[in-house]
Enzyme design. Structure first.
Site, short mmCIF file in Angstrom:
data_model
loop_
_atom_site.label_atom_id
_atom_site.label_comp_id
_atom_site.label_asym_id
_atom_site.label_seq_id
_atom_site.Cartn_x
_atom_site.Cartn_y
_atom_site.Cartn_z
N THR A 33 -14.25 95.51 31.89
CA THR A 33 -14.48 95.83 30.48
C THR A 33 -15.70 96.71 30.33
O THR A 33 -15.71 97.68 29.54
CB THR A 33 -14.66 94.54 29.65
N ASP A 223 -5.84 99.20 29.04
CA ASP A 223 -6.43 98.00 29.64
C ASP A 223 -5.34 96.99 29.97
O ASP A 223 -4.27 96.98 29.35
CB ASP A 223 -7.43 97.39 28.64
N ARG A 605 -11.32 81.57 37.05
CA ARG A 605 -12.03 81.30 35.79
C ARG A 605 -13.36 80.59 36.07
O ARG A 605 -14.24 80.57 35.23
CB ARG A 605 -11.20 80.40 34.85
#
Length: 749
Positions: A33, A223, A605
């Site tokens: 990002t 993206d 995660r």
């Protein structure tokens, strides 16, 4: 451009290279990002007008956050970017250009409920059975067609699709699709899929419009490219065709949305579509400890379809990954709650530092109850709390009404659900009569012939008789037996079972999970009162006491919902065969590899600590079933694991052989439930010391083989299924079993 100074070499190369097609393979936690944000800012700093940049994302949240970060670098000019989700950007284009397709610029966008309402009207007008042609199923079929750029005309003329529909018993899908398209067009409306489909039609039929937007969008960036479907990719290829400045960012290892139409081949074959492609790999993980990064790598290596990369990190090794065995799913939930409590106390962590991930929503019920008992606040992401889900509220309303027929809200909820020919007009008339006479709706229903006649009165009498039968059972049976009878005889179970959509299957599983909860309540020796009334009181206290709006809360969600998020400590629960990997994802290697990518997403995660847990027994369909540890547990290199006592090394080599597991408690702070109602796990087959699985390609029909769990048997036949070979084996003591040879571990005797 000070912002470039904080980038590593591959990140900086990705930001600065902007002429020609480029694929940025961004491993988990690699800062994609940030790279995409700086790339857009860099283009603007170099003089590119923001109007000439198209940036497509999959969520409004991602687009909003990226725009805000770009504004921090280049200022308010970032507001002029064409940045947003595929649907929002293409809706904007269609507002400008839709008249060329016959739409007015103020067309309505139908959501899913609107679309289903249109389909229900079509089914009614065509005289079709909505139990066979379930609106969800029909809409899913139409959606899949649109996402594959199949118009209603093409669908109508496609022989393969016609054969599929006839085989499913729904030969009228093509007619419904046509009528649906006609009605939406007549209403000047598009559904979400139309926003993509009609943009493709627009560019195909009106080359002048395509040329216009090709000139506007000199730079196209996408993206999460691994999540694109065929329709999305075709549009973006067309838009980027003139300048060829297309940049895709994604990670094939995190492609987990095939059920929504995502096509992993888009990213795997991107280089074939752009031979002069510049490929840049972001392989440094900034998120997770070294042990977690390497464990994830060892898992994803088992997939055959992937782009080569080697994710690494400079972070500390961190704690080993914990593999935890529990006796039951309830014990698993207790372990998780206890562990979170201990971690908070010992390391000063907050609730928000923890996430609990599961494969299906129905697994949250036991976890929620365990957290509440420990006083730990939690929130459900991407879903309702278990007892707030519609199918659960429907069933609980039945239970409430049977125990308390004065409950008007429950009455209104169940009187015509599932449908039994009691329309809204009839219900309203009944309620008015009750209010006028100052009696309950149930009293009106019990004496319905005093208030109305005809077919409606007969339907209400049938409902009355059904409820009375339930009430008689209430006096004779325990809560589970009563609830099971209500679920079956009310039609709720059948209603959900017959809905074969993904959502329908989830709702069916949730209803079964509620029955599991009632079964566990009845069998709990600490509960003196095992009546349905007592259970409902407990549920009422649970639901009224929930406080899920707290910022400092443990996060519960499915693994699919966790993508893009990160937490200090992560618990992945339910690591069992047929649960994870899901039994619905075992038909082909492609399905299994998608499940493994989901596993990879779950592992990555975690930043500091990761727990993987499984239960030897789990409630399903009101019974405790024996569970096998997931094959995925054996795919992490053992040097990254801390395997608790009781989880022997054998789980990693022969996951199906229960003789490897002791039944002793695995942690000092976890009391394993040993009530007699628990069936001990099978001991499996005592394997000879020389047991060595034979290569799958050497197995033939007629051979006698040995399996670690099922013992000896004869291979009856072998069939190819996609890229896998399946064998039907007749075992001496266990009968016929269908096995995927890649995983079966059979030894030729």
């Amino acid at each position: 451009m000070e912002y470039l100074e904080g980038l590593n070499p591959p990140q900086r190369e990705a930001v600065e290279y902007n002429e020609g097609p480029m694929m940025i393979i961004a491993g988990a936690g690699s800062g994609k990002t940030r790279v995409l944000t700086y790339k857009i800012a860099y283009l603007m700093d170099k003089g590119t007008e923001p109007f000439n940049i198209l940036a497509l994302t999959f969520t409004n949240k991602a687009a909003r956050e990226m725009r805000e970060r770009i504004e921090e670098v280049v200022g308010s000019e970032a507001k002029n970017l064409w940045m947003g989700t595929f649907h929002s950007i293409f809706a904007r284009i269609l507002r400008y250009e839709g008249e060329k397709l016959g739409y007015q610029s103020n067309f309505t966008i139908y959501d899913t409920e609107d679309a289903k309402s249109v389909i229900k009207g079509i089914l009614k007008d065509m005289g079709l059975d909505d139990k066979l042609y379930k609106p969800n199923t029909v809409l899913g079929r139409i959606s899949s067609a649109k996402n594959n750029l199949i118009s209603w005309r093409a669908y109508e003329n496609n022989n393969d699709l016609r054969i599929e529909d006839e085989a499913s018993g729904r030969p009228k899908i093509a007619e419904i699709y046509k009528e649906y398209a006609v009605r939406c067009f007549k209403a000047n409306a598009m559904d979400f899929d139309d926003l993509l489909f009609n943009t493709n039609v627009l560019f195909q039929k009106h080359v002048d419009v395509l040329n216009k937007y090709q000139n506007i969008f000199r730079y196209v960036m996408i993206d999460e490219f691994q999540d694109t479907n065929i329709s999305q990719y075709v549009i973006t290829r067309k838009l980027a065709a003139r300048y060829q400045n297309i940049c895709i960012v994604g990670d094939d290892a995190q492609s987990i949305y095939a059920f929504r139409g995502a096509n992993i081949q888009n990213i795997l074959n991107f280089e074939r579509d752009y031979p002069d492609l510049r490929v840049i790999k972001l392989e440094q993980n900034y998120r997770s400890s070294e042990n977690i990064v390497e464990a994830a790598n060892s898992v994803i290596r088992h997939n055959t379809q992937q782009l080569p990369k080697n994710v690494w990190t400079n972070n500390d090794p961190g704690a080993l990954i914990e593999i935890v065995k529990t006796a039951t799913d309830a014990d698993e939930a207790k372990f998780v709650a206890n562990s979170i409590f201990e971690e908070k106390v010992q390391h000063g962590l907050q609730n928000e530092d923890f996430a609990i991930l599961y494969r299906t929503n129905s697994q949250s019920r036991a976890i929620e109850e365990a957290l509440r008992r420990m006083g730990i606040k939690y929130k459900i992401v991407g879903g309702l709390s278990f007892y707030a889900r519609k199918e659960i509220k429907d069933m609980v309303s039945y239970l409430r009404f049977v125990t308390n027929p004065a409950d008007e809200e429950a009455f209104k909820r169940i009187i015509n659900y599932p449908k039994r020919g009691i329309g809204l007009t009839t219900v309203n008339k009944l309620l008015v009569s009750a209010h006028e006479k100052k009696i309950t709706p149930w009293e009106v229903a019990c004496n319905i012939r005093h208030f109305m006649g005809g077919r409606a009165a007969t339907s209400i009498e049938n409902f009355r008789d059904m409820i009375r039968a339930f009430q008689i059972t209430l006096e004779q049976k325990d809560a589970f037996e009563v609830a099971s009878m209500i679920a079956k005889n009310s039609g709720l179970l059948r209603e959900l079972y017959e809905d074969k959509t993904v959502e329908g299957k989830v709702r069916y599983e949730n209803l079964q999970e509620l029955l599991n909860a009632i079964k566990a309540f009845v069998e709990d020796p600490e509960k003196e009162d095992k009546s349905l009334d007592a259970f409902l009181q407990e549920v009422a206290l649970i639901t009224s006491a929930e406080q899920n709006d707290s910022d400092d809360a443990v996060t519960l969600m499915t693994i699919h919902m966790s993508k893009g998020l990160e937490y200090q400590n992560v618990y992945i629960v339910g690591m069992e065969e047929n649960l994870f990997p899901s039994q619905m994802m075992m038909e082909s290697r492609a399905d299994l590899e998608e499940e493994r990518r989901l596993y990879y997403v779950a592992i990555t995660r975690a930043k500091q600590k990761l727990h993987l847990s499984f239960a030897l027994q789990r409630y399903r369909f009101g019974k405790q079933i024996i569970c096998e540890p997931s094959r995925f547990l054996g795919e992490i290199d053992r040097k990254f694991l801390n395997i608790h006592s009781g989880v022997a090394a054998g789980v990693l080599e022969a996951r199906r052989d229960f003789s490897h597991f002791s039944t002793e408690p695995i942690r000092n702070n976890l009391t394993v439930n040993t009530r007699k109602t628990h069936t001990p796990p099978p001991k499996g087959v005592k394997a000879p010391a020389s047991f060595q699985p034979s290569p799958a390609e050497e197995l033939r029909e007629g051979q006698r083989v040995m399996h670690l769990k099922f013992g000896e048997g004869i291979i009856l036949n072998i069939q190819a299924s996609g890229s896998d070979r399946r064998a039907k084996v007749n075992f001496d003591k266990h009968g016929e079993k269908n096995l995927i040879l890649t995983f079966a571990k059979l030894m030729i005797i």
